[in-house]
Every structure is written in structure tokens, then in C-alpha cells.
Design an enzyme around this catalytic site. Structure first.
Site, short mmCIF file in Angstrom:
data_model
loop_
_atom_site.label_atom_id
_atom_site.label_comp_id
_atom_site.label_asym_id
_atom_site.label_seq_id
_atom_site.Cartn_x
_atom_site.Cartn_y
_atom_site.Cartn_z
N HIS A 133 0.82 -1.20 0.00
CA HIS A 133 0.00 0.00 0.00
C HIS A 133 0.86 1.26 0.00
CE1 HIS A 133 -3.13 2.75 1.93
NE2 HIS A 133 -3.80 2.21 0.94
N ARG A 149 -10.95 10.91 10.12
CA ARG A 149 -12.09 11.07 9.21
C ARG A 149 -13.15 10.00 9.44
NH1 ARG A 149 -10.61 9.26 3.74
NH2 ARG A 149 -11.76 7.38 4.25
N HIS A 174 -7.78 12.47 3.07
CA HIS A 174 -7.09 11.21 2.84
C HIS A 174 -5.64 11.22 3.33
CE1 HIS A 174 -5.48 7.89 0.16
NE2 HIS A 174 -6.56 7.34 0.64
#
Length: 697
Positions: A429, A558, A586
Site C-alpha cells: 500500500h 475522518r 485522505h
């Protein structure tokens, strides 16, 4: 004694409620509210596929072990169903009583097929015959036989059909392919637009598909299947082939949700449940059209700009002059980008210039999620065709992007790139690109490191941080990283970068503990962090210990937050806010005060067990002094937000923050946009006032 812990799934649903709260705001432009409503529906689709699917597998396996919040899989599924039913009621009340009426007043009308004018009826009939009917494949339901396979997340019209001669009754399913438009436009008086839904059009003309039979009743349904099907990597000699099998298996996996209209004939409901293998526990009733995510395109309907937010275009980075070589810019100093306020263009330019630059000898990159028409992949293909050594780690286990990644990997391979399909047992990732360039007889390494994907489409919608650098230590670490993930060696001996799963969690725990110890010694101690999700029990336990020691902790989370706020014993000094605004937050940014000589990082990883223990991730220390000050300002801005921020409450729900009487309103995302625009204009003015001599080459 067990530590307080909020259930992960219920916390996620509260995040989706915060998104729904945006749709509920009457002060937002109408089409922005439609967009937020569609996002909540799309979010629920993925939630059921992944999270509910996983819980149902645990339940069916007989597992009764509680999660850290103390809930068993069965208890979680019960609580999820209760919470989702309330959310669905709110969604459809908003759609029917507010948005539909508002759209109609604005000249955007959703019509019923029962109220069409003769002209509109003819238009719908023509659309059915020319655009829809040739793509339909009715599937008969025959008693005593295996039911037809129902495609997941597609609208399906069910018909009760009666033979006009024998009177025999049967049932038929008509799946509506994804390629068919949801909205069928019809003519409208004046400047407005009108449309009917494709499922209503199919139901209206279904009888044409069954000559000699009458269609007595129709209804629409939709099924969600378990998407949490993992690759069996221990048995997979061919990961690409195994992934293709996983994609096929998802189409056949168990039903986790069946969506039905609130009122429909009992026999049709029974047939649908039997076909889908769904019980009442998996069945949800909706008082309106299914698949609200399909209304997303309404938000971008041309001709209705007055119903949308003012555009916030990305600004050019002040670090890059027009016509600058990206390599010259990075050579001058580190370039930090705050996207989408600043354009993602420099990152794409790095790869595109590298593809064509004769001095570049190699490019190495990790690709997790990319745009459908990706300039980055096109550049990598061109680089390989130009004879450069191109190595791309394509993560095939990027959920729901696997098919696209397979196709693009094959294109890269055909062009001559070396393809690596991830790391066995882990998802890769990390967001990293390494370009090696020959300069003055030696090799120099240029590196991009970031918090977001190499996706130029989402880079306009997601807030992320990018670092472009040619610092030797970062280049050396980047080479070690790629050697490790392609050569299957260990992620060790890094000078600057902090990788997961080997070093990131220990380093974070060490930094949190260090702040706690400073607080115990009476020193100022402070932690600021921005993450998408906070779930890892060890990180939460460490934050509780730091809070008990007196560390001031401000967290901007978030989505999922399993840390329980407001606990006098454990979280007295912890404040958690969540910002939901026009851009999806993000970026991951971490600040540890460290006695006034702070450590500041950006990262690809959230503070979740899956990121820290089961993925290849990177945490990047920021050393440039200007970039460090800027990141601290970005972090602090979110805790000043009194417009789009919500405070996370002790039960996991949230409460919107509002400016106090006499307090000036502050909106972090608006502040970042205005700051980027102001900086770009100032830099443009400075360049216009500066004479640069032409230097002959």
C-alpha cells in the site's frame, strides 16, 4: 481490566452518518446534497460487501470470540442491522421529501411511467427498443431447479407472468446490465430536464419480452454479495490466475444484503428471497428507488452550475516555474504538495519527463489504484518502449480494482516492463516512485513519496500530501525498499524511511511513549495526528497511557475511530474531530513535539491493525524546515475548523462543531484553497517582475 473500545463497524456507520449529515444540510447547493447522498449509498454497498460479508463468514463458522469492544459477530450483525435500517429511513425520507421536490422546483424532474404524456411515452418506447431491449437476458425461475445466478449490485426486474392460454403462472428475472444508462431522458416543457428510471422502463415494456403471456406484476430488487474473498496465496503458484478465480468467486458468493421495495406482492418477495438465498435478516426494504448511488451523475448534470458549489481549481505549485525541468526543481530543494489545492501535475511530470529523458536509466514504482485512463501507466509503458529499465509492483489485492490492475499489468509487461504482483501474504500500500538519472557521470536518485494513490482522477477529489526529493538518504532507502519487495528480502537497514509491517508500529509506540515520559517529567508534551481511521488496539492503548501522563493529544480521524473519547480515566486529554467537506480527507500526517524539536511524518498508513501489521507501508520523516512548518499549520487548521468539523462523542457518534457567539467561522478546506490560490498568484507576480537572463547551453 480491558480498555474502553468502540466497535469498528458501528464507528464506520457513524462516519457514514456524518456524510449523510452533509446531504441533510439545507444550506448546501442542491446538487451537492444529491452527491453526498449518493456517496452514502455507495459507501454502504462496499460496507456490506466487505465488512458485513466478513462478519457473516465468522458467524457461520461458529466463531463467538468478541472483538475488542466485547461484541460477538452475531451481536455486531444485529447492531449493524438496527443502525443501517435507521440510516436507510433517513436517506429515503431525505430523497422523497426534500431532494426530489427541490430538483423538481429547479427544473429537474424524475417522472413516473404512469404520468407520461403521449410524446414522452413514445420516447421511452423508442429508448426501450433501441437502447435497452437488445441487451436484456430474461432468466426463468423454474420450481425444482437450481435458481438462476443473480448478478451482484445490478438492478433486476422480477415479473409474474401468466400464460394467456393455460393460465399457468411463472416468474422471470430481467437483470439490467451495468452498461445501460440509469436515467432515460424525455422531453420537457421549458428549460428543465426530465427523465424516467431504466428499471421503470423495463417494467413498463416487459410484456414485449414474453409473447403470448401477460405480465401481471413487476418489482425491482438488488442483491449484494460477499466481497471479502481472499487469495489463497499459500496455494497460488500463479497469483494473476488466482486473482481471476477470486473475481469469479465473488459473483457466486453468499448474499449479505437483499434490497426490496417497501411494498411488493408477497409471492414476488418470496421468489426473490429464495433465488438469492436471503432470509429476513439480510432483507432491507426501501421506500423509493433502489441504488441511490446511481444518482451520482445528477450532481454533474450540465446546465445547472447554480445548483453546485463554486469550483476550487488546483493551483500550480510555487516551487515549479513554467517550463522548469522537474529534475531541476527537485534538485533545488524538496517539493511538498498539498493536493488537490496544489496540482498533482508535478508527480505526473516526474514520471512523464523520466519516460522521455535520455539521461534517465530506470524507473521503479508501486501501483495500488490508478485512473481508468492513466497518464502514469501510459508514461511507464513509453519508458519501457524507450529502453529504460522499468519495474512496477502492481498490487493485485487492491480490493475492487483487481481486474483493472490485471489488465494494465499485462500492457506494461508487453511493453517490456518488469512486473511484480505484490508481496506474498501482504498488501503493498506504500506510495513510492524512484527515478534513477545519470548526471555528470554519476547516478542520482529522485523519489516521490506520498499519502495517496497514483491516480490523477482521485487526486482532484482527495486531500493528500506528496514529497518530491533527491536527498541521498531517501534515494538509498527507496532502492532498499524496492530491492526488498521485489527480491523478497526483509525491510531492514533504512536510514530515513520507516516501513510497515516491520518498523512503523514500534516507532509510533516509541514516539507516543516518549511524549508520555516527557509529560511525566513535567515537560510540554503534545501529539497531533491526522488519519483516516484509528483502530489498532496497541496504538489506542499507548494513546490512553500518554493521556493519563498528561500529554495533549489532538486527533483528526475522518472515519473509523475505536478510541473512546471522554473517559475520565483513559482519554481525559484526548480530543478527536472528524472533518467532512467537499474533498475527501485522505492525508496521514503525524506530529510529536519531542521537547521542542518535533518529529513530523507523512504516511501511506492509517493507525489500523491491517495497515501496521499486514501491509507494506511507508512513514516518511519530513526534514525540510519550510515543509515541516507547513505540515504543522495544516494539522492545526483542522482543530480550528468550526464549520465542517464534528466532535467524536464517547458513544462513537458525533456532534457538529459550530462557531461560538462572536467567533469567526473557519473552514479548513476553504482556508487551504484560498492559501494555495494566494501563494500561486504571489509567485506568478514575483516571476513577472523578475528578469531572468538567457544562459546559452
Amino acid at each position: 481490566m480491558s480498555l474502553p473500545f468502540i466497535n469498528r463497524e458501528l464507528s464506520w456507520l457513524e462516519f457514514n452518518q456524518r456524510v449523510l449529515n452533509e446531504a441533510l444540510r439545507s444550506d448546501l447547493p442542491l446538487l451537492e446534497r444529491v452527491k453526498f447522498l449518493a456517496i452514502t449509498a455507495s459507501n454502504l454497498d462496499e460496507f456490506f460487501q466487505v465488512r458485513v460479508g466478513s462478519l457473516m463468514l465468522l458467524q457461520r463458522s461458529g466463531r463467538k470470540n468478541p472483538d475488542p469492544s466485547g461484541m460477538t459477530p452475531t451481536q455486531q450483525l444485529t447492531a449493524i442491522r438496527r443502525r443501517v435500517q435507521k440510516m436507510v429511513e433517513d436517506q429515503y425520507h431525505l430523497f422523497a421529501e426534500d431532494l426530489t421536490k427541490g430538483l423538481r422546483s429547479a427544473g429537474i424532474r424524475l417522472l413516473s411511467t404512469k404520468g407520461l404524456t403521449p410524446t414522452q411515452y413514445d420516447q421511452v418506447a423508442a429508448a426501450f427498443h433501441d437502447q435497452i431491449s437488445p441487451l436484456l437476458t430474461p432468466l426463468a425461475v423454474v420450481a425444482g431447479e437450481e435458481p438462476p445466478l443473480v448478478p451482484a449490485l445490478q438492478l433486476i426486474v422480477t415479473c409474474r407472468v401468466k400464460d394467456t392460454e393455460t393460465g399457468a403462472i411463472r416468474h422471470v428475472l430481467i437483470p439490467i446490465p451495468d452498461g445501460v444508462a440509469r436515467r432515460i431522458p424525455v422531453s420537457e416543457v421549458g428549460d428543465g430536464v426530465a427523465f424516467v428510471l431504466v428499471e421503470d422502463v423495463v417494467a413498463l415494456h416487459a410484456e414485449e419480452l414474453f409473447p403470448g403471456e401477460d405480465v401481471e406484476a413487476t418489482t425491482c430488487f438488488r442483491v449484494t454479495r460477499n466481497g471479502d474473498i481472499a487469495v489463497q496465496e499459500d496455494d497460488a503458484s500463479d497469483l494473476a490466475g488466482e486473482m481471476e478465480e477470486v473475481l469469479a468467486a465473488r459473483k457466486l458468493s453468499g448474499t449479505v444484503r437483499l434490497e426490496l421495495p417497501s411494498s411488493l406482492p408477497r409471492d414476488l418477495a418470496k421468489v426473490i428471497q429464495e433465488v438469492c438465498g436471503a432470509t429476513s435478516n439480510e432483507t432491507y426494504r426501501f421506500a423509493g428507488p433502489l441504488a441511490l448511488a446511481g444518482f451520482m451523475d445528477l450532481a454533474f448534470l450540465p446546465g445547472f452550475d447554480q445548483l453546485r458549489d463554486e469550483d476550487w481549481p488546483s493551483q500550480p505549485s510555487p516551487e515549479l516555474a513554467p517550463g522548469d525541468s522537474i529534475f531541476e526543481a527537485i534538485s533545488r530543494r524538496d517539493v511538498l504538495l498539498h493536493q488537490p489545492y496544489e496540482s498533482f501535475e508535478p508527480v505526473m511530470r516526474l514520471i512523464e519527463e523520466a519516460a522521455d529523458d535520455p539521461q534517465v536509466v530506470s524507473i521503479k514504482q508501486v501501483l495500488y489504484r490508478t485512473a481508468r485512463q492513466s497518464r502514469i501507466i501510459d508514461a511507464l509503458i513509453r519508458a519501457a518502449e524507450n529502453g529504460k529499465t522499468v519495474t512496477v509492483l502492481v498490487e493485485l489485492k487492491a480490493r475492487f480494482d483487481e481486474a483493472r490492475n490485471l489488465l494494465r499489468a499485462e500492457e506494461l509487461q508487453r511493453a517490456g516492463a518488469q512486473i511484480v504482483y505484490g508481496v506474498k501474504g501482504l498488501k503493498t500500500h506504500a506510495k513510492i516512485c524512484l527515478v534513477v538519472r545519470r548526471e555528470d557521470g554519476r547516478l542520482r536518485r529522485y523519489v516521490h513519496l506520498g499519502t495517496g494513490n497514483y491516480n490523477e482522477s482521485t487526486a482532484k477529489l482527495y486531500t493528500d500530501i506528496s514529497l518530491l526529493t533527491c536527498r541521498p538518504e531517501y534515494g538509498s532507502d527507496a532502492s532498499l525498499f524496492f530491492n526488498a519487495v521485489t527480491g523478497r528480502s526483509k525491510l531492514l537497514r533504512f536510514q530515513r524511511l520507516v516501513p510497515a509491517p516491520t518498523a512503523m508500529k514500534p516507532r509510533l509506540l516509541e514516539l507516543i511513549a516518549s511524549e508520555a515520559e516527557r509529560a511525566r517529567q513535567g515537560e510540554p508534551a503534545r501529539i497531533l495526528a491526522k488519519v483516516n481511521s484509528l483502530q489498532d488496539p496497541e496504538i489506542i492503548a499507548a494513546l490512553y497511557q500518554a493521556s493519563k501522563a498528561g500529554v495533549e493529544i489532538n486527533l483528526n480521524v475522518r472515519g473509523i475511530c475505536c478510541l473512546k473519547t471522554g473517559d475520565a480515566r483513559h482519554s481525559k486529554h484526548i480530543r478527536v474531530v472528524s472533518v467532512i467537506d467537499r474533498f475527501l480527507e485522505h492525508a496521514r500526517i503525524f506530529y510529536f513535539h519531542q521537547g521542542g524539536d518535533p518529529d513530523i511524518f507523512i504516511a501511506s498508513a492509517d493507525w489500523m491493525g491491517r495497515n501496521l501489521d499486514r501491509r507494506v507501508e511507508l512513514m516518511i520523516p519530513i526534514e525540510d524546515s519550510r515543509a515541516r512548518r507547513r505540515l504543522l499549520r495544516i494539522l492545526e487548521a483542522f482543530f480550528q475548523d468550526n464549520t465542517q468539523a464534528s466532535k467524536i462523542l464517547p458513544d462513537g457518534s458525533s456532534e457538529r462543531l459550530k462557531a461560538a457567539a462572536g467567533e469567526k467561522k473557519f473552514r479548513a478546506q476553504e482556508h487551504f484553497f484560498k492559501e494555495a490560490r494566494r501563494t500561486a498568484k504571489a509567485r506568478e507576480h514575483e516571476r513577472a517582475m523578475t528578469f531572468e537572463p538567457h544562459v546559452p547551453k
